[in-house]
Design a protein around this motif. Structure first.
Motif, short mmCIF file in Angstrom:
data_model
loop_
_atom_site.label_atom_id
_atom_site.label_comp_id
_atom_site.label_asym_id
_atom_site.label_seq_id
_atom_site.Cartn_x
_atom_site.Cartn_y
_atom_site.Cartn_z
N PRO A 166 -13.22 8.05 -4.20
CA PRO A 166 -13.85 9.34 -3.85
C PRO A 166 -15.13 9.15 -3.05
CG PRO A 166 -14.34 8.78 -6.12
CD PRO A 166 -13.40 7.73 -5.63
N GLY A 167 -15.30 9.94 -2.03
CA GLY A 167 -16.42 9.75 -1.12
C GLY A 167 -16.27 8.41 -0.43
N HIS A 168 -17.26 7.53 -0.63
CA HIS A 168 -17.20 6.16 -0.12
C HIS A 168 -17.28 5.16 -1.26
CE1 HIS A 168 -17.29 7.75 3.84
NE2 HIS A 168 -18.56 8.14 3.81
N ALA A 169 -16.90 5.57 -2.46
CA ALA A 169 -17.08 4.72 -3.64
C ALA A 169 -16.23 3.46 -3.58
CB ALA A 169 -16.75 5.51 -4.91
N THR A 170 -15.04 3.54 -3.00
CA THR A 170 -14.17 2.37 -2.92
C THR A 170 -14.04 1.84 -1.49
OG1 THR A 170 -12.19 3.76 -2.70
CG2 THR A 170 -12.83 3.11 -4.92
N ARG A 171 -14.97 2.20 -0.63
CA ARG A 171 -14.97 1.67 0.73
C ARG A 171 -15.63 0.30 0.72
NH1 ARG A 171 -18.02 4.70 5.63
NH2 ARG A 171 -19.81 4.14 4.34
N THR A 172 -14.85 -0.73 0.97
CA THR A 172 -15.37 -2.10 0.91
C THR A 172 -16.12 -2.45 2.19
OG1 THR A 172 -13.30 -2.99 1.80
CG2 THR A 172 -13.49 -2.80 -0.60
N SER A 206 -7.45 -0.90 -0.28
CA SER A 206 -8.35 0.26 -0.33
C SER A 206 -8.07 1.23 0.80
CB SER A 206 -9.81 -0.22 -0.30
OG SER A 206 -10.69 0.87 -0.44
N TYR A 207 -7.78 0.72 1.97
CA TYR A 207 -7.53 1.58 3.12
C TYR A 207 -6.26 2.41 2.93
CZ TYR A 207 -6.72 2.99 7.95
OH TYR A 207 -6.50 3.73 9.09
N LEU A 208 -5.23 1.82 2.33
CA LEU A 208 -3.96 2.52 2.19
C LEU A 208 -3.86 3.32 0.90
CD1 LEU A 208 -1.62 -0.35 3.44
CD2 LEU A 208 -2.17 1.76 4.66
N LEU A 209 -4.48 2.84 -0.18
CA LEU A 209 -4.34 3.52 -1.46
C LEU A 209 -5.36 4.64 -1.65
CD1 LEU A 209 -3.60 0.62 -3.98
CD2 LEU A 209 -2.07 2.47 -3.32
N THR A 210 -6.62 4.34 -1.44
CA THR A 210 -7.67 5.32 -1.75
C THR A 210 -8.39 5.84 -0.52
OG1 THR A 210 -9.40 3.63 -2.00
CG2 THR A 210 -8.04 4.11 -3.93
N LYS A 211 -8.24 5.13 0.62
CA LYS A 211 -8.98 5.48 1.84
C LYS A 211 -10.49 5.55 1.59
CE LYS A 211 -5.09 7.89 3.93
NZ LYS A 211 -4.79 6.76 4.82
N THR A 226 -5.91 7.55 -7.61
CA THR A 226 -6.42 7.16 -6.28
C THR A 226 -7.55 8.05 -5.78
OG1 THR A 226 -4.72 8.50 -5.19
CG2 THR A 226 -4.19 6.20 -5.62
N VAL A 227 -7.99 9.01 -6.57
CA VAL A 227 -8.97 9.97 -6.05
C VAL A 227 -10.23 10.06 -6.89
CG1 VAL A 227 -7.24 11.37 -4.87
CG2 VAL A 227 -7.82 11.88 -7.25
N ASP A 228 -10.33 9.30 -7.96
CA ASP A 228 -11.51 9.39 -8.81
C ASP A 228 -11.76 8.03 -9.45
OD1 ASP A 228 -13.71 10.46 -10.02
OD2 ASP A 228 -12.62 11.61 -11.54
N VAL A 229 -13.02 7.78 -9.76
CA VAL A 229 -13.37 6.54 -10.46
C VAL A 229 -13.51 6.84 -11.95
CG1 VAL A 229 -14.49 5.46 -8.48
CG2 VAL A 229 -15.81 6.99 -9.94
N PRO A 230 -13.21 5.90 -12.83
CA PRO A 230 -12.85 4.49 -12.54
C PRO A 230 -11.38 4.26 -12.26
CG PRO A 230 -12.96 4.80 -14.90
CD PRO A 230 -13.31 6.14 -14.30
N TRP A 231 -10.57 5.35 -12.22
CA TRP A 231 -9.13 5.17 -12.06
C TRP A 231 -8.79 4.53 -10.72
CZ3 TRP A 231 -7.09 5.64 -16.57
CH2 TRP A 231 -7.67 6.53 -17.49
N GLY A 281 0.81 -1.22 0.00
CA GLY A 281 0.00 0.00 0.00
C GLY A 281 0.83 1.26 0.00
N VAL A 282 1.87 1.30 0.84
CA VAL A 282 2.71 2.50 0.94
C VAL A 282 3.48 2.73 -0.36
CG1 VAL A 282 4.70 3.51 2.11
CG2 VAL A 282 2.91 2.39 3.44
N VAL A 283 4.06 1.67 -0.93
CA VAL A 283 4.86 1.82 -2.15
C VAL A 283 3.98 2.28 -3.31
CG1 VAL A 283 6.18 0.55 -3.88
CG2 VAL A 283 6.63 0.18 -1.44
N TRP A 284 2.84 1.63 -3.49
CA TRP A 284 2.01 1.98 -4.63
C TRP A 284 1.26 3.30 -4.43
CZ3 TRP A 284 2.02 0.35 -9.44
CH2 TRP A 284 2.66 -0.85 -9.73
N ARG A 285 1.03 3.70 -3.22
CA ARG A 285 0.44 5.03 -3.01
C ARG A 285 1.43 6.12 -3.44
NH1 ARG A 285 -3.85 7.32 -0.77
NH2 ARG A 285 -3.65 9.40 0.10
#
Length: 322
Positions: free
Chosen positions: A270-276, A262-267, A180-185, A150-154
């Motif tokens: 955007p919003g909660h779109a990638t919150r699993t 998801s926690y380390l890369l996108t948190k 890491t801040v917008d979908v679909p990216w 997560g740290v390296v790829w962020r």
């Protein structure tokens, strides 16, 4: 008297050996059974302490309004479960939104996590020069922990100062991709990083399955005029069905339980779109201190994954039967 003796002794020989003369297998002695249980005892104790007991305790917590900061935990029955299926409740909307994000990640990651390792395993099974070195390189990312990944790829995917965007800029692509801040990216980043990280483990499992396929089957197919593609569909895939069932099921389960990436890369952005689902359950239980609701969510997720696993195994067994 002699005939009577023979008549009485005949049934005894039938019971001991049967009509065909076969002897029944001996039952394991009590000492052997005790020895077997003694060898199993360490695992059984750990399984009971760290799996069965927490599972039962989690069900009990899910039936209460459980806040660990409060001394009293009122019993509310199935209310936590009912709230998850009641539109407009405090947990229903966010929970099913997170379940949707989990489904998106699983649907897009599992095909790559099965197809790419299968292709690499088939190539490495051809005894290519340098295959051992390539196998080690392909497997190496799996050794790293999710925190390192997560740290390296962020750092690499940072939209402003990331290495990836800087490399693309050097190639003449001046657009800063919001990895890491917008979908679909964000989904592309999560799926890509996970495939890069996990594929090595699936490749090793599939390669072990390929080693177990009888080489004579390929020779027979070659004599019948089958080419490489025909051998793959008629020999390789049927021979890999048990291993494919294992790899597919474990990959689905691991993807559905994705948390660290998801926690380390996108948190969750955007919003909660990638919150699993696991992210939301952890936040609800550990940050909001709603352990009862979080436990209920965990068991709903468990039920969904159990159903999917059963369906997958049924489909694999039917295919094997055909």
């Amino acid at each position: 008297m002699a005939d009577t003796t023979v008549a009485r002794s005949a049934p005894r020989s039938t019971r001991s050996g049967g009509p065909s003369g076969r002897t029944r297998p001996r039952r394991p002695s009590g000492r052997r059974t005790l020895t077997a249980y003694l060898f199993l005892a360490p695992f059984l104790i750990l399984f009971l302490v760290f799996v069965v007991a927490p599972a039962i305790w989690g069900i009990w917590i899910s039936l209460h309004s459980w806040n660990p900061l409060l001394p009293i935990h009122p019993f509310i029955g199935l209310s936590n479960y009912i709230n998850l299926f009641t539109p407009g409740s405090l947990t229903s909307g966010d929970f099913w939104l997170s379940m949707g994000a989990t489904a998106i990640f699983t649907v897009f990651s599992v095909p790559f996590l099965v197809a790419i390792p299968l292709l690499v395993a088939v190539l490495l099974n051809q005894r290519l020069r340098g295959g051992t070195v390539f196998r080690a390189i392909f497997f190496a990312p799996y050794v790293l922990g999710v925190a390192v990944i997560g740290v390296v790829w962020r750092y690499l995917l940072d939209p402003q100062n990331g290495v990836i965007n800087n490399l693309l800029d050097g190639l003449g692509i001046t657009q800063n991709f919001p990895w890491t801040v917008d979908v679909p990216w964000a989904w592309i980043s999560l799926v890509g990083v996970t495939v890069w990280w996990i594929s090595g483990f699936n490749m090793v499992s599939l390669l072990a399955g390929l080693k177990g396929i009888n080489a004579e089957l390929y020779e027979a197919a070659g004599i019948d005029g089958a080419g490489a593609i025909r051998k793959f569909w008629s020999v390789t895939l049927p021979g890999l069905r048990p291993v494919m069932a294992f790899v597919t099921t474990t990959t689905i389960l691991s993807s559905a339980n994705m948390f660290g990436q998801s926690y380390l890369l996108t948190k969750g952005a955007p919003g909660h779109a990638t919150r699993t689902a696991i992210m939301y359950i952890a936040d609800e239980g550990l940050s909001q201190n709603q352990m009862g609701a979080a436990s209920a969510m965990s068991y709903v997720l468990f039920a969904v994954l159990a159903i999917i696993s059963i369906i997958n195994f049924r489909l694999q067994s039917r295919t094997s039967g055909d």
